[in-house]
Design a protein around this motif. Structure first.
Motif, PDB file in Angstrom:
ATOM      1  N   SER A 330       0.814  -1.220   0.000  1.00  0.00           N
ATOM      2  CA  SER A 330       0.000   0.000   0.000  1.00  0.00           C
ATOM      3  C   SER A 330       0.847   1.270   0.000  1.00  0.00           C
ATOM      4  CB  SER A 330      -0.925   0.016   1.220  1.00  0.00           C
ATOM      5  OG  SER A 330      -1.734  -1.128   1.256  1.00  0.00           O
ATOM      6  N   GLY A 331       2.154   1.136  -0.190  1.00  0.00           N
ATOM      7  CA  GLY A 331       3.012   2.311  -0.241  1.00  0.00           C
ATOM      8  C   GLY A 331       3.501   2.800   1.090  1.00  0.00           C
ATOM      9  N   GLU A 332       3.280   2.043   2.164  1.00  0.00           N
ATOM     10  CA  GLU A 332       3.625   2.530   3.494  1.00  0.00           C
ATOM     11  C   GLU A 332       4.913   1.929   4.051  1.00  0.00           C
ATOM     12  OE1 GLU A 332       0.861   3.465   7.103  1.00  0.00           O
ATOM     13  OE2 GLU A 332       1.414   1.351   7.241  1.00  0.00           O
ATOM     14  N   CYS A 333       5.043   0.600   4.007  1.00  0.00           N
ATOM     15  CA  CYS A 333       6.129  -0.048   4.756  1.00  0.00           C
ATOM     16  C   CYS A 333       7.500   0.154   4.139  1.00  0.00           C
ATOM     17  CB  CYS A 333       5.838  -1.537   4.932  1.00  0.00           C
ATOM     18  SG  CYS A 333       6.050  -2.524   3.420  1.00  0.00           S
ATOM     19  N   SER A 334       7.580   0.402   2.844  1.00  0.00           N
ATOM     20  CA  SER A 334       8.811   0.688   2.091  1.00  0.00           C
ATOM     21  C   SER A 334       9.665  -0.545   1.810  1.00  0.00           C
ATOM     22  CB  SER A 334       9.671   1.757   2.782  1.00  0.00           C
ATOM     23  OG  SER A 334      10.469   1.221   3.827  1.00  0.00           O
ATOM     24  N   LEU A 335       9.217  -1.747   2.181  1.00  0.00           N
ATOM     25  CA  LEU A 335      10.031  -2.939   1.949  1.00  0.00           C
ATOM     26  C   LEU A 335      10.231  -3.232   0.465  1.00  0.00           C
ATOM     27  CD1 LEU A 335       8.722  -5.388   4.706  1.00  0.00           C
ATOM     28  CD2 LEU A 335      10.874  -4.124   4.666  1.00  0.00           C
ATOM     29  N   CYS A 336       9.289  -2.825  -0.375  1.00  0.00           N
ATOM     30  CA  CYS A 336       9.373  -3.153  -1.802  1.00  0.00           C
ATOM     31  C   CYS A 336      10.018  -2.033  -2.619  1.00  0.00           C
ATOM     32  CB  CYS A 336       7.984  -3.466  -2.359  1.00  0.00           C
ATOM     33  SG  CYS A 336       6.899  -2.016  -2.467  1.00  0.00           S
ATOM     34  N   ARG A 337      10.734  -1.120  -1.970  1.00  0.00           N
ATOM     35  CA  ARG A 337      11.372  -0.019  -2.690  1.00  0.00           C
ATOM     36  C   ARG A 337      12.320  -0.545  -3.768  1.00  0.00           C
ATOM     37  NH1 ARG A 337      14.985   2.293   0.208  1.00  0.00           N
ATOM     38  NH2 ARG A 337      15.048   4.409  -0.591  1.00  0.00           N
ATOM     39  N   VAL A 338      12.257   0.081  -4.933  1.00  0.00           N
ATOM     40  CA  VAL A 338      13.181  -0.223  -6.021  1.00  0.00           C
ATOM     41  C   VAL A 338      13.735   1.090  -6.544  1.00  0.00           C
ATOM     42  CG1 VAL A 338      12.000  -2.355  -6.673  1.00  0.00           C
ATOM     43  CG2 VAL A 338      11.343  -0.190  -7.769  1.00  0.00           C
ATOM     44  N   ARG A 339      14.894   1.017  -7.164  1.00  0.00           N
ATOM     45  CA  ARG A 339      15.495   2.223  -7.741  1.00  0.00           C
ATOM     46  C   ARG A 339      15.262   2.236  -9.241  1.00  0.00           C
ATOM     47  NH1 ARG A 339      21.796   4.302  -7.094  1.00  0.00           N
ATOM     48  NH2 ARG A 339      21.368   6.484  -7.688  1.00  0.00           N
ATOM     49  N   ALA A 342      16.400   4.068 -15.156  1.00  0.00           N
ATOM     50  CA  ALA A 342      16.085   4.745 -16.420  1.00  0.00           C
ATOM     51  C   ALA A 342      14.589   4.637 -16.659  1.00  0.00           C
ATOM     52  CB  ALA A 342      16.858   4.119 -17.571  1.00  0.00           C
ATOM     53  N   GLY A 343      14.028   5.646 -17.306  1.00  0.00           N
ATOM     54  CA  GLY A 343      12.602   5.648 -17.611  1.00  0.00           C
ATOM     55  C   GLY A 343      11.789   6.430 -16.590  1.00  0.00           C
ATOM     56  N   GLU A 344      10.478   6.425 -16.798  1.00  0.00           N
ATOM     57  CA  GLU A 344       9.561   7.223 -15.978  1.00  0.00           C
ATOM     58  C   GLU A 344       8.493   6.335 -15.346  1.00  0.00           C
ATOM     59  OE1 GLU A 344       6.298  10.896 -16.477  1.00  0.00           O
ATOM     60  OE2 GLU A 344       7.392  10.111 -18.225  1.00  0.00           O
ATOM     61  N   VAL A 345       8.209   6.569 -14.073  1.00  0.00           N
ATOM     62  CA  VAL A 345       7.134   5.842 -13.396  1.00  0.00           C
ATOM     63  C   VAL A 345       6.169   6.847 -12.770  1.00  0.00           C
ATOM     64  CG1 VAL A 345       8.616   3.869 -12.869  1.00  0.00           C
ATOM     65  CG2 VAL A 345       8.300   5.669 -11.158  1.00  0.00           C
ATOM     66  N   HIS A 346       4.923   6.412 -12.623  1.00  0.00           N
ATOM     67  CA  HIS A 346       3.912   7.176 -11.896  1.00  0.00           C
ATOM     68  C   HIS A 346       3.837   6.597 -10.491  1.00  0.00           C
ATOM     69  CE1 HIS A 346      -0.020   8.966 -10.886  1.00  0.00           C
ATOM     70  NE2 HIS A 346      -0.330   7.765 -10.399  1.00  0.00           N
ATOM     71  N   THR A 347       4.195   7.388  -9.495  1.00  0.00           N
ATOM     72  CA  THR A 347       4.105   6.957  -8.108  1.00  0.00           C
ATOM     73  C   THR A 347       2.796   7.462  -7.530  1.00  0.00           C
ATOM     74  OG1 THR A 347       6.500   6.921  -7.812  1.00  0.00           O
ATOM     75  CG2 THR A 347       5.155   7.040  -5.821  1.00  0.00           C
ATOM     76  N   ALA A 348       1.938   6.550  -7.115  1.00  0.00           N
ATOM     77  CA  ALA A 348       0.594   6.904  -6.669  1.00  0.00           C
ATOM     78  C   ALA A 348       0.621   7.743  -5.391  1.00  0.00           C
ATOM     79  CB  ALA A 348      -0.226   5.637  -6.436  1.00  0.00           C
ATOM     80  N   GLU A 349      -0.494   8.442  -5.167  1.00  0.00           N
ATOM     81  CA  GLU A 349      -0.608   9.300  -3.993  1.00  0.00           C
ATOM     82  C   GLU A 349      -0.516   8.510  -2.692  1.00  0.00           C
ATOM     83  OE1 GLU A 349      -4.408  10.913  -4.859  1.00  0.00           O
ATOM     84  OE2 GLU A 349      -3.616  12.663  -5.931  1.00  0.00           O
ATOM     85  N   GLU A 350      -0.816   7.212  -2.749  1.00  0.00           N
ATOM     86  CA  GLU A 350      -0.787   6.384  -1.543  1.00  0.00           C
ATOM     87  C   GLU A 350       0.620   6.188  -0.985  1.00  0.00           C
ATOM     88  OE1 GLU A 350      -4.666   5.581  -3.436  1.00  0.00           O
ATOM     89  OE2 GLU A 350      -2.625   5.951  -4.131  1.00  0.00           O
ATOM     90  N   ALA A 351       1.643   6.411  -1.805  1.00  0.00           N
ATOM     91  CA  ALA A 351       3.023   6.157  -1.378  1.00  0.00           C
ATOM     92  C   ALA A 351       3.435   7.111  -0.266  1.00  0.00           C
ATOM     93  CB  ALA A 351       3.968   6.297  -2.563  1.00  0.00           C
ATOM     94  N   LYS A 352       4.206   6.580   0.661  1.00  0.00           N
ATOM     95  CA  LYS A 352       4.796   7.385   1.732  1.00  0.00           C
ATOM     96  C   LYS A 352       6.316   7.277   1.622  1.00  0.00           C
ATOM     97  CE  LYS A 352       0.883   6.963   4.905  1.00  0.00           C
ATOM     98  NZ  LYS A 352      -0.013   6.373   3.895  1.00  0.00           N
ATOM     99  N   PRO A 353       6.882   7.973   0.628  1.00  0.00           N
ATOM    100  CA  PRO A 353       8.319   7.841   0.368  1.00  0.00           C
ATOM    101  C   PRO A 353       9.168   8.533   1.427  1.00  0.00           C
ATOM    102  CG  PRO A 353       7.394   9.549  -1.019  1.00  0.00           C
ATOM    103  CD  PRO A 353       6.241   8.922  -0.293  1.00  0.00           C
TER     104      PRO A 353
END
Length: 378
Positions: A330-339, A342-353
């Motif tokens: 759900s964008g909260e725990c940060s365990l699935c963070r990736v770097r 190259a390229g562009e991604v849309h990071t949803a509003e649910e993320a807590k970076p």
């Protein structure tokens, strides 16, 4: 003397002699520390299903005990564990209270087209061993900041964390006021109805109000949606009390709008993280003119695959046998963070970076969508 400074202190010789007579410390402190950490905060648990309780036509509670431990790790009422099944995972709130650690109850409601919820409800049997994370999550009562006068708006299986909180209050006789307003489609859809009503009758600090959207002719309770008027009627003046919200994704913006209409401050509303957005294109920062169904290429090391833009990166990675560590999805725990290299991604509003994520190109893959061809570092 073993050290030149020792001669300058009275009694130093005697102390050094006593040290020499003691048994050397040969303990493996690192292993002992790891074992203690794993007892209370395990990365994985092996849980065996000991009972399956039919709550409603669409909902089951799975009672699970430890396969290799009599007492399960402690948790705070409202927290969850993540269940690993069929090459993916989903988080489920623990509905049993922290006072009963011989088992965890996970209450699962069938979700249309839900991959894991349907597998759990349709295939899991007593005796089956399920792999989960240890308990985690930030959606729990904090007496220092939340106070002891609490409201909770629940919809569907969003009542599970509320049930854990209510059971804890009842078990411990806590001096805490808890008012649950629980929205359901019809009376047969109410999870834990009998127990909730029994606890409310016998514990003065606990109140439960059911709100039904499709009432039968004999229904005498509140009806409709959790509107500002309904909340005012049931909860009375909010007076800055902490209000928790958990349920389907559609409930969150709606509840926020109704509560803020009543003048309730945003900082006194807590939402449980509840999955990636069902349609990321509705978010205002989705790029204009980008077709969500068009496929792009995702590259991880020497592997590449195609995926639609509107599929979360985490799901796409799992589809192709690449499984980052994950928990909340759900964008909260940060365990699935990736770097993103190259390229562009849309990071949803649910993320807590983290504050540094944007600078160094990190995103939470569970709520990130590839807009162009992307290269990732896991």
């Amino acid at each position: 003397m073993k050290h030149p400074l020792a001669a300058q202190f009275d009694g130093a010789a005697e102390i050094l002699a006593e040290i020499d007579t003691r048994i050397p410390d040969t303990r493996d402190h690192l292993t002992e520390t790891r074992a203690t950490v794993d007892t209370y905060h395990p990365k994985r648990l092996q849980l065996v299903v000991t009972e399956i309780i039919e709550e409603t036509a669409t909902t089951k509670t799975f009672r699970m005990k430890g396969l290799d431990r009599a007492e399960l790790p402690p948790f705070l009422a409202g927290q969850y564990v993540t269940v690993f099944l069929d090459g993916t995972s989903r988080p489920y709130a623990i509905s049993s209270p922290p006072t009963r650690r011989d088992h965890y109850d996970l209450t699962v409601r069938r979700v249309p087209s839900g991959r894991v919820s349907n597998l759990l409800i349709d295939t899991v049997e007593i005796g089956q061993v399920i792999t989960t994370t240890g308990p985690m999550g930030t959606f729990h009562h904090n007496p220092l900041f939340h106070g002891d006068d609490l409201g909770f708006l629940a919809g569907g299986s969003g009542v599970a964390p509320a049930m854990s909180m209510i059971r804890e209050i009842a078990d411990l006789g806590l001096d805490r006021t808890f008012h649950l307003v629980y929205g359901s489609r019809d009376a047969g859809d109410i999870i834990f109805r009998d127990e909730l009503d029994d606890i409310a009758r016998t514990h003065p600090g606990i109140r439960v109000d059911h709100v039904i959207t499709e009432p039968a002719p004999d229904w005498t309770g509140a009806t409709g949606y959790l509107t500002a008027d309904t909340l005012t009627t049931l909860l009375g003046k909010l007076d800055g009390r902490m209000v928790y919200v958990c349920g389907p994704q559609a409930l969150y913006p709606y509840a926020l709008d109704q509560l803020t209409t009543l003048g309730h401050p945003r900082k006194r509303i807590r939402f449980e993280a509840n999955g990636a957005p069902s349609d990321p294109t509705t978010q205002p920062h989705w790029p204009t003119g980008v077709d969500p169904a068009t496929e792009v290429t995702v590259t991880v090391g020497s592997s590449s695959f195609r995926t639609p833009r509107n599929r979360p990166l985490l799901d796409a990675l799992e589809d192709n046998g690449i499984r980052p560590e994950t928990a909340c999805r759900s964008g909260e725990c940060s365990l699935c963070r990736v770097r993103v290299l190259a390229g562009e991604v849309h990071t949803a509003e649910e993320a807590k970076p983290r504050l540094s994520d944007a600078r160094f190109g990190y995103t939470h893959s569970c709520v990130a969508y590839p807009i162009s061809d992307v290269e990732l570092d896991l």
